[in-house]
Design an enzyme around this catalytic site. Structure first.
Site, PDB file in Angstrom:
ATOM      1  N   THR B  32    -132.357  30.540 -25.239  1.00  0.00           N
ATOM      2  CA  THR B  32    -132.214  29.620 -26.353  1.00  0.00           C
ATOM      3  C   THR B  32    -133.052  30.090 -27.532  1.00  0.00           C
ATOM      4  O   THR B  32    -133.998  30.855 -27.389  1.00  0.00           O
ATOM      5  CB  THR B  32    -132.615  28.174 -25.944  1.00  0.00           C
ATOM      6  OG1 THR B  32    -133.247  27.548 -27.036  1.00  0.00           O
ATOM      7  CG2 THR B  32    -133.584  28.182 -24.815  1.00  0.00           C
ATOM      8  N   GLN B  33    -132.655  29.617 -28.680  1.00  0.00           N
ATOM      9  CA  GLN B  33    -133.345  30.014 -29.892  1.00  0.00           C
ATOM     10  C   GLN B  33    -133.669  28.791 -30.716  1.00  0.00           C
ATOM     11  O   GLN B  33    -132.808  27.956 -30.967  1.00  0.00           O
ATOM     12  CB  GLN B  33    -132.436  30.959 -30.685  1.00  0.00           C
ATOM     13  CG  GLN B  33    -132.947  31.241 -32.067  1.00  0.00           C
ATOM     14  CD  GLN B  33    -132.254  32.422 -32.702  1.00  0.00           C
ATOM     15  OE1 GLN B  33    -131.261  32.923 -32.175  1.00  0.00           O
ATOM     16  NE2 GLN B  33    -132.768  32.857 -33.829  1.00  0.00           N
ATOM     17  N   GLY B  34    -134.916  28.664 -31.096  1.00  0.00           N
ATOM     18  CA  GLY B  34    -135.312  27.573 -31.974  1.00  0.00           C
ATOM     19  C   GLY B  34    -135.619  28.130 -33.352  1.00  0.00           C
ATOM     20  O   GLY B  34    -135.328  29.291 -33.641  1.00  0.00           O
ATOM     21  N   ALA B  35    -136.213  27.277 -34.182  1.00  0.00           N
ATOM     22  CA  ALA B  35    -136.548  27.725 -35.521  1.00  0.00           C
ATOM     23  C   ALA B  35    -137.676  28.745 -35.482  1.00  0.00           C
ATOM     24  O   ALA B  35    -137.745  29.650 -36.303  1.00  0.00           O
ATOM     25  CB  ALA B  35    -136.944  26.532 -36.373  1.00  0.00           C
ATOM     26  N   GLU B  36    -138.547  28.597 -34.500  1.00  0.00           N
ATOM     27  CA  GLU B  36    -139.743  29.428 -34.454  1.00  0.00           C
ATOM     28  C   GLU B  36    -139.665  30.513 -33.397  1.00  0.00           C
ATOM     29  O   GLU B  36    -140.156  31.609 -33.607  1.00  0.00           O
ATOM     30  CB  GLU B  36    -140.953  28.549 -34.123  1.00  0.00           C
ATOM     31  CG  GLU B  36    -141.334  27.572 -35.191  1.00  0.00           C
ATOM     32  CD  GLU B  36    -142.281  28.196 -36.187  1.00  0.00           C
ATOM     33  OE1 GLU B  36    -142.970  29.150 -35.802  1.00  0.00           O
ATOM     34  OE2 GLU B  36    -142.310  27.745 -37.335  1.00  0.00           O
ATOM     35  N   LYS B  54    -141.504  33.458 -24.144  1.00  0.00           N
ATOM     36  CA  LYS B  54    -141.346  32.765 -25.422  1.00  0.00           C
ATOM     37  C   LYS B  54    -141.862  33.690 -26.515  1.00  0.00           C
ATOM     38  O   LYS B  54    -143.058  33.978 -26.588  1.00  0.00           O
ATOM     39  CB  LYS B  54    -142.125  31.446 -25.400  1.00  0.00           C
ATOM     40  CG  LYS B  54    -141.790  30.550 -26.575  1.00  0.00           C
ATOM     41  CD  LYS B  54    -142.284  29.138 -26.341  1.00  0.00           C
ATOM     42  CE  LYS B  54    -141.857  28.237 -27.502  1.00  0.00           C
ATOM     43  NZ  LYS B  54    -142.228  26.846 -27.290  1.00  0.00           N
ATOM     44  N   ASP B 167    -142.724  16.577 -29.163  1.00  0.00           N
ATOM     45  CA  ASP B 167    -141.271  16.745 -29.262  1.00  0.00           C
ATOM     46  C   ASP B 167    -140.642  16.301 -27.950  1.00  0.00           C
ATOM     47  O   ASP B 167    -139.894  17.039 -27.320  1.00  0.00           O
ATOM     48  CB  ASP B 167    -140.929  18.205 -29.574  1.00  0.00           C
ATOM     49  CG  ASP B 167    -139.453  18.373 -29.915  1.00  0.00           C
ATOM     50  OD1 ASP B 167    -138.801  17.365 -30.233  1.00  0.00           O
ATOM     51  OD2 ASP B 167    -138.956  19.508 -29.845  1.00  0.00           O
TER      52      ASP B 167
END
Lengths: 212, 256
Positions: B32-36, B54, B167
């Site tokens: 998965t890819q987040g903003a950071e 990560k 979160d």
């Protein structure tokens, strides 16, 4: 029993490890003196097996040291001393050698040699020959079972400043209820495994955070 | 936040980028890819130990010095909170290794479904036409209720040691099995504070997430709060504060 075991850590195929584990070593003082005089033949990571909890604990230190080596970030003289240093939860190099390396009354030792592309003549065979000829002790397997016997959990806890949760007083009476809501017999089963595993996890975390 | 480039091939930081045919460890696969950060599945030390990688890649639009500082800060903040939780006995992924210069954190692999998937499985009847469906519901309802209770206890445990997840959604919790322990994941936004306000906001975010997951889930959330309130000393106060937060939303200061 194989005196020296060769293995490669995940993601670090270019740096094979040659690990010798010895119990009841008689000539620790000699090995230590060779280290102190900087004899290149004795360039190993010599570790006191009493402060090693498990194979993972040991190899995690190797992983960090080799990663530092490849990133040109060694804090100590070479990758071997870096392994001993990586075990320590703090940044005092001399202290890390005293606590995790050899001292004169060390009984069981782990000797690690890291292979590099610049040293192709270091092989499992050469390391075995050298260690067998120069370490006066009984070869043991590099396995959790060995460290379960040689390791001193109380001392390990002290070195990493990790309190024993079971003996520590719970802060509030409601603490047991908080154990994730799992109570009853099923949480008792495998509790011992969880305990060692958890100690190991905390130690790996402290080692990873060292130097931050 | 990410530069708009259709880059599917992401470059990995060392030492994860040097994979030869002789290396037994698996090449990391992107999960998965987040903003950071990007999260990969890979292995640690031996090929049989799965772990999560990560990776916070450097942002080309930031000044290099600032970029390094922020990456370092965020990796260390997350790792410190995780180690702290582990020490206090809260189930979170263990920190296996970290390299803040290269921008990565290796975490223990947590198997299991997210709470969101569990709820979906629970609340979506596979066979609505079956007349016996309603009768089958009862044992599941009890199971579901217990799951809610355990979520409440887990969050309470976290808050009781002064850690706010930041979160807390239904995607950030994994029960290892439906009856097993719940592990909280993704502490990228976690902070350490003991203020009721922060706890209440944490709960509020979770409440909204529940409501968004499934219409029936909102009802279930009451079970989470019930368990939460009784679990530790500050629980009731945090719940009281939650009522204020509900009225005004997540942000107290009206700036921004």
């Amino acid at each position: 029993m194989a005196a020296v075991q060769a293995l490669a850590l995940g993601h670090l195929p270019g740096n094979p490890l040659f690990v010798g584990t010895f119990r009841d070593v008689k000539n620790v003082s000699f090995l230590r003196s060779q280290l102190l005089t900087g004899n290149p033949d004795y360039e190993y990571a010599f570790i006191d097996a009493e402060v090693i909890l498990s194979t993972t604990h040991l190899l995690a230190a190797c992983f960090r040291a080799i990663n530092n080596l490849n990133a040109n970030r060694l804090k100590t003289r070479n990758v071997h001393s870096e392994i001993v240093f990586a075990l320590s939860p703090n940044n005092n190099i001399a202290e890390s050698f005293r606590r995790f390396g050899l001292v004169d009354d060390t009984k069981h030792i782990v000797a690690i040699k890291v292979g590099m592309s610049t040293t192709p003549d270091i092989t499992e065979e050469s390391v075995r020959r050298h260690l067998m000829a120069n370490v006066e002790g009984n070869a043991a397997a590099l396995a959790d079972a060995t460290f379960a016997e040689t390791g001193n959990v109380a001392r390990i806890r002290k070195l990493y400043k990790i309190q024993d949760q079971s003996s520590a007083q719970p802060k509030s009476q409601k603490q047991p209820k908080l154990a994730n809501g799992v109570t009853g017999p099923e949480s008792k089963a495998g509790e011992d495994f969880n305990k060692v595993n958890d100690l190991e996890s905390i130690i790996l975390g402290l080692m990873a955070l060292k130097g931050s | 936040m990410m530069p708009a480039q259709p880059s599917i091939q992401v470059s990995l930081p060392p030492p994860f980028n040097s994979h030869s045919v002789h290396d037994q460890s698996k090449t990391p696969t992107l999960l998965t890819q987040g903003a950071e950060a990007l999260v990969f599945r890979t292995t640690f030390l031996t090929p049989s130990t799965p772990c999560a990688l990560k990776y916070r890649p450097s942002k080309p639009y930031r000044h290099p010095i600032l970029d390094k500082g922020l990456t370092r800060q965020r990796i260390l903040a997350e790792a410190r909170v995780l180690v702290r939780c582990r020490k206090e006995g809260v189930r979170v992924p263990a920190v296996l290794a970290a390299d803040w210069e290269a921008g990565w954190l290796l975490l223990e692999w947590i198997p299991g479904w997210t709470i969101r998937r569990c709820l979906d499985a629970f609340l979506t009847p596979e066979d609505t036409e079956s007349p016996s469906h309603r009768n089958d519901d009862n044992p599941r309802a009890a199971e579901l209720k217990d799951l809610m209770r355990r979520i409440g206890l887990t969050v309470a445990h976290l808050h009781s040691i002064g850690v706010i997840h930041g979160d807390l959604t239904t995607n950030q919790q994994l029960p290892t099995s439906l009856a097993g322990t719940i592990t909280l994941i993704d502490f990228g936004l976690a902070v350490q504070t003991t203020q009721d306000e922060d706890k209440a906001v944490d709960l509020y975010v979770l409440e909204r997430a529940f409501a968004a997951t499934h219409p029936a889930a909102e009802e279930l959330f009451r079970g989470v709060l019930e368990a939460y309130g009784g679990a530790y000393n500050g629980g009731r106060q945090a719940l009281k504060r939650l009522e204020d937060v509900r009225l005004r939303g997540r942000k107290r200061s009206m700036i921004g």
